[in-house]
Scaffold this motif. Sequence first.
Motif, PDB file in Angstrom:
ATOM      1  N   VAL A   1       6.549  -4.457  -1.683  1.00  0.00           N
ATOM      2  CA  VAL A   1       7.398  -4.308  -2.873  1.00  0.00           C
ATOM      3  C   VAL A   1       6.843  -3.318  -3.887  1.00  0.00           C
ATOM      4  CG1 VAL A   1       8.446  -6.578  -2.646  1.00  0.00           C
ATOM      5  CG2 VAL A   1       6.383  -6.322  -3.994  1.00  0.00           C
ATOM      6  N   LEU A   2       5.562  -2.965  -3.755  1.00  0.00           N
ATOM      7  CA  LEU A   2       5.012  -1.967  -4.658  1.00  0.00           C
ATOM      8  C   LEU A   2       5.549  -0.598  -4.260  1.00  0.00           C
ATOM      9  CD1 LEU A   2       1.294  -3.102  -4.788  1.00  0.00           C
ATOM     10  CD2 LEU A   2       3.072  -3.551  -6.475  1.00  0.00           C
ATOM     11  N   GLU A   3       5.885   0.178  -5.238  1.00  0.00           N
ATOM     12  CA  GLU A   3       6.407   1.511  -4.948  1.00  0.00           C
ATOM     13  C   GLU A   3       5.251   2.503  -4.894  1.00  0.00           C
ATOM     14  OE1 GLU A   3       9.492   2.397  -7.712  1.00  0.00           O
ATOM     15  OE2 GLU A   3      10.690   0.689  -7.090  1.00  0.00           O
ATOM     16  N   LEU A   4       4.568   2.502  -3.766  1.00  0.00           N
ATOM     17  CA  LEU A   4       3.410   3.362  -3.565  1.00  0.00           C
ATOM     18  C   LEU A   4       3.832   4.620  -2.821  1.00  0.00           C
ATOM     19  CD1 LEU A   4       0.880   0.641  -2.377  1.00  0.00           C
ATOM     20  CD2 LEU A   4       1.016   1.661  -4.642  1.00  0.00           C
ATOM     21  N   PRO A   5       3.114   5.722  -3.035  1.00  0.00           N
ATOM     22  CA  PRO A   5       3.362   6.903  -2.197  1.00  0.00           C
ATOM     23  C   PRO A   5       3.123   6.562  -0.729  1.00  0.00           C
ATOM     24  CG  PRO A   5       1.938   7.449  -4.046  1.00  0.00           C
ATOM     25  CD  PRO A   5       2.114   5.966  -4.060  1.00  0.00           C
ATOM     26  N   THR A   6       3.714   7.308   0.162  1.00  0.00           N
ATOM     27  CA  THR A   6       3.696   6.963   1.584  1.00  0.00           C
ATOM     28  C   THR A   6       2.284   6.803   2.149  1.00  0.00           C
ATOM     29  OG1 THR A   6       5.783   8.135   1.860  1.00  0.00           O
ATOM     30  CG2 THR A   6       4.544   7.668   3.848  1.00  0.00           C
TER      31      THR A   6
ATOM     32  N   VAL B   1       0.660   3.247   3.502  1.00  0.00           N
ATOM     33  CA  VAL B   1       0.177   3.054   4.873  1.00  0.00           C
ATOM     34  C   VAL B   1      -1.260   2.549   4.870  1.00  0.00           C
ATOM     35  CG1 VAL B   1      -0.410   4.258   7.018  1.00  0.00           C
ATOM     36  CG2 VAL B   1       1.778   4.696   5.903  1.00  0.00           C
ATOM     37  N   VAL B   2      -2.100   3.153   4.037  1.00  0.00           N
ATOM     38  CA  VAL B   2      -3.506   2.728   3.965  1.00  0.00           C
ATOM     39  C   VAL B   2      -3.597   1.292   3.455  1.00  0.00           C
ATOM     40  CG1 VAL B   2      -5.697   3.112   2.774  1.00  0.00           C
ATOM     41  CG2 VAL B   2      -4.451   5.040   3.747  1.00  0.00           C
ATOM     42  N   ALA B   3      -2.840   0.964   2.410  1.00  0.00           N
ATOM     43  CA  ALA B   3      -2.889  -0.391   1.844  1.00  0.00           C
ATOM     44  C   ALA B   3      -2.318  -1.418   2.821  1.00  0.00           C
ATOM     45  CB  ALA B   3      -2.121  -0.435   0.528  1.00  0.00           C
ATOM     46  N   PHE B   4      -1.193  -1.115   3.445  1.00  0.00           N
ATOM     47  CA  PHE B   4      -0.541  -2.054   4.349  1.00  0.00           C
ATOM     48  C   PHE B   4      -1.374  -2.282   5.608  1.00  0.00           C
ATOM     49  CE2 PHE B   4       2.489  -3.277   7.646  1.00  0.00           C
ATOM     50  CZ  PHE B   4       3.162  -4.304   7.012  1.00  0.00           C
ATOM     51  N   VAL B   5      -1.775  -1.196   6.240  1.00  0.00           N
ATOM     52  CA  VAL B   5      -2.556  -1.320   7.475  1.00  0.00           C
ATOM     53  C   VAL B   5      -3.957  -1.857   7.172  1.00  0.00           C
ATOM     54  CG1 VAL B   5      -3.568  -0.013   9.386  1.00  0.00           C
ATOM     55  CG2 VAL B   5      -1.228   0.446   8.667  1.00  0.00           C
ATOM     56  N   GLY B   6      -4.561  -1.398   6.078  1.00  0.00           N
ATOM     57  CA  GLY B   6      -5.907  -1.851   5.732  1.00  0.00           C
ATOM     58  C   GLY B   6      -5.974  -3.339   5.474  1.00  0.00           C
ATOM     59  N   THR B   7      -5.059  -3.862   4.668  1.00  0.00           N
ATOM     60  CA  THR B   7      -5.072  -5.296   4.395  1.00  0.00           C
ATOM     61  C   THR B   7      -4.658  -6.105   5.622  1.00  0.00           C
ATOM     62  OG1 THR B   7      -2.859  -5.164   3.437  1.00  0.00           O
ATOM     63  CG2 THR B   7      -4.724  -5.087   1.906  1.00  0.00           C
ATOM     64  N   GLY B   8      -3.768  -5.550   6.424  1.00  0.00           N
ATOM     65  CA  GLY B   8      -3.375  -6.242   7.656  1.00  0.00           C
ATOM     66  C   GLY B   8      -4.532  -6.368   8.627  1.00  0.00           C
TER      67      GLY B   8
END
Length: 106
Positions: free
Chosen positions: A67-72, A76-83
């Motif tokens: 839901v955060l409006e982050l640059p692409t 990707v780094v935040a989503f994949v990193g935390t996953g």
Amino acid sequence: MDRLDVVAALGCVVLVGATWQLPLETGVLAAAFAGFLLSLSVWRLYGGRPWEALGWFVWVWTAVTVVLELPTATFVVAFVGTGVLGTMLLLGGRYGVLLDVWTVEN
């Protein structure tokens, strides 16, 4: 696989199915998923598995990144990193790779 693992798998399937069937916004579904993951984290912590609880809690942040409006690239780094971090904590706690630093011996 214990009872909580079955609840987690079924809950994830239901929430993923809800994304296709219900006309809800992304924020609502991400909040529902984050709340579900947070409840799993608390259950694991209460059940005496703190590394797994921490892994589920990190996955809460994975849901929040949706839901955060982050640059692409940042997304990707935040989503994949935390996953990946959440997965490593879950598997490390489950298979005994991570040390038991939570109990105190006299």
